[in-house]
Design an enzyme around this catalytic site. Structure first.
Site, short mmCIF file in Angstrom:
data_model
loop_
_atom_site.label_atom_id
_atom_site.label_comp_id
_atom_site.label_asym_id
_atom_site.label_seq_id
_atom_site.Cartn_x
_atom_site.Cartn_y
_atom_site.Cartn_z
N PHE A 57 0.81 -1.22 0.00
CA PHE A 57 0.00 0.00 0.00
C PHE A 57 0.85 1.28 0.00
O PHE A 57 0.31 2.38 0.03
CB PHE A 57 -0.94 0.01 1.22
CG PHE A 57 -0.26 -0.08 2.56
CD1 PHE A 57 0.18 1.06 3.22
CD2 PHE A 57 -0.05 -1.32 3.16
CE1 PHE A 57 0.81 0.99 4.45
CE2 PHE A 57 0.58 -1.41 4.41
CZ PHE A 57 1.01 -0.25 5.05
N ARG A 85 -3.07 8.01 20.54
CA ARG A 85 -3.37 6.77 19.79
C ARG A 85 -4.74 6.23 20.21
O ARG A 85 -5.52 5.75 19.38
CB ARG A 85 -2.28 5.72 20.03
CG ARG A 85 -0.90 6.08 19.50
CD ARG A 85 -0.78 6.02 18.00
NE ARG A 85 -1.11 4.73 17.44
CZ ARG A 85 -0.83 4.37 16.19
NH1 ARG A 85 -0.22 5.22 15.36
NH2 ARG A 85 -1.17 3.19 15.72
N THR A 91 -6.19 1.50 13.50
CA THR A 91 -5.80 1.92 12.15
C THR A 91 -6.92 1.72 11.14
O THR A 91 -7.21 2.61 10.33
CB THR A 91 -4.55 1.13 11.70
OG1 THR A 91 -3.51 1.34 12.65
CG2 THR A 91 -4.09 1.56 10.32
N ARG A 102 -11.27 7.97 14.50
CA ARG A 102 -11.47 7.12 13.34
C ARG A 102 -12.82 6.39 13.42
O ARG A 102 -13.50 6.22 12.41
CB ARG A 102 -10.32 6.12 13.22
CG ARG A 102 -9.02 6.79 12.74
CD ARG A 102 -7.81 5.90 12.96
NE ARG A 102 -6.61 6.41 12.31
CZ ARG A 102 -5.40 5.91 12.48
NH1 ARG A 102 -5.23 4.88 13.32
NH2 ARG A 102 -4.36 6.42 11.86
N HIS A 115 -3.11 10.99 11.86
CA HIS A 115 -1.87 10.27 12.18
C HIS A 115 -1.41 10.67 13.58
O HIS A 115 -1.51 11.83 13.95
CB HIS A 115 -0.76 10.64 11.18
CG HIS A 115 0.60 10.19 11.62
ND1 HIS A 115 1.07 8.92 11.36
CD2 HIS A 115 1.56 10.80 12.36
CE1 HIS A 115 2.27 8.79 11.91
NE2 HIS A 115 2.59 9.92 12.52
N GLU A 126 9.56 12.23 14.09
CA GLU A 126 8.54 12.94 13.29
C GLU A 126 8.47 14.42 13.66
O GLU A 126 8.29 15.27 12.78
CB GLU A 126 7.19 12.24 13.47
CG GLU A 126 7.20 10.83 12.85
CD GLU A 126 6.01 9.96 13.23
OE1 GLU A 126 5.09 10.44 13.92
OE2 GLU A 126 6.01 8.78 12.82
P1 DAT Z 1 -1.29 4.05 11.96
O1 DAT Z 1 -1.66 5.21 11.06
O2 DAT Z 1 -2.46 3.62 12.80
O3 DAT Z 1 -0.05 4.30 12.76
P2 DAT Z 1 0.32 2.35 10.23
O4 DAT Z 1 1.50 3.14 10.69
O5 DAT Z 1 0.40 0.86 10.34
O6 DAT Z 1 -1.01 2.81 10.99
O7 DAT Z 1 0.02 2.69 8.71
C1 DAT Z 1 0.12 4.02 8.24
C2 DAT Z 1 -1.05 4.31 7.33
O8 DAT Z 1 -0.99 3.48 6.17
C3 DAT Z 1 -2.42 3.98 7.95
O9 DAT Z 1 -2.89 5.07 8.71
C4 DAT Z 1 -3.26 3.72 6.75
C5 DAT Z 1 -2.30 3.07 5.78
N1 DAT Z 1 -2.35 1.61 5.84
C6 DAT Z 1 -1.87 0.81 6.82
N2 DAT Z 1 -2.07 -0.48 6.55
C7 DAT Z 1 -2.69 -0.52 5.36
C8 DAT Z 1 -3.17 -1.57 4.51
N3 DAT Z 1 -3.05 -2.84 4.85
N4 DAT Z 1 -3.78 -1.20 3.35
C9 DAT Z 1 -3.90 0.10 2.98
N5 DAT Z 1 -3.46 1.12 3.72
C10 DAT Z 1 -2.86 0.84 4.89
MG MG Z 2 1.91 4.50 12.17
#
Ligand code: DAT
Ligand code: MG
Length: 138
Positions: A57, A85, A91, A102, A115, A126
């Site tokens: 992704f 969080r 997520t 969310r 985020h 960050e």
């Molecule tokens: P978070 O934003 O909860 O920290 P993450 O760091 O695992 O989650 O992922 C960053 C972003 O990427 C998330 O907000 C949405 C997107 N994302 C994560 N997993 C995904 C997936 N399996 N398919 C599509 N988008 C995804």
């Molecule tokens: Mg993240």
């Protein structure tokens, strides 16, 4: 005092949720140390999401986060990293509890509104990516 990095993603800005999200953060009692609206360059987006490089992704993620202005901020207060969080929810918005940002405003994994840094190390990295030392004096 603990600090974290928070960003309202393009869909949150577009849908008019800036005020709602800031209100939740302020009502909870956390301090907004720094705040700005900006559009991420592909370079900044790649640095911000470096941990996801190579995932299926990733390309969509970079395209989406650079698609319009975001609101970036630094929050401060006890336990703020975990608390944000918690306020964000899981997520995948379909798994996020009602009452979370969310859970209340999203249904699509790729458009989950907000985020928040996931650890002290991510928060430090960050915050440094988005804000200068002078901007953090607030
Ligand atoms: P978070 O934003 O909860 O920290 P993450 O760091 O695992 O989650 O992922 C960053 C972003 O990427 C998330 O907000 C949405 C997107 N994302 C994560 N997993 C995904 C997936 N399996 N398919 C599509 N988008 C995804
Ligand atoms: Mg993240």
């Amino acid at each position: 005092m603990e600090r974290t990095f928070c960003m309202i993603k393009p869909e949150g800005v577009q849908r008019g949720l800036i005020g709602e999200i800031l209100a939740r953060i302020e009502r909870r009692g956390y301090r907004i140390v720094a705040l700005k609206m900006l559009r991420l360059t592909p370079e900044l987006a790649a640095r911000h999401y470096a941990e996801h490089e190579g995932k299926p992704f990733y390309q969509d993620l970079i395209e989406h986060i650079t698609s319009g202005p975001v609101v970036a901020m630094v929050l401060e207060g006890p336990g703020v990293i975990a608390a944000l969080r918690q306020m964000m929810g899981k997520t995948n918005p379909l798994e996020a509890a009602p009452g979370t940002i969310r859970g209340d405003y999203a249904i699509d994994l790729g458009h989950n509104i907000i985020h928040g840094s996931d650890s002290p190390a991510s928060a430090a990295r960050e915050i440094d990516l988005f804000f200068t030392a002078v901007e953090l004096e607030g």
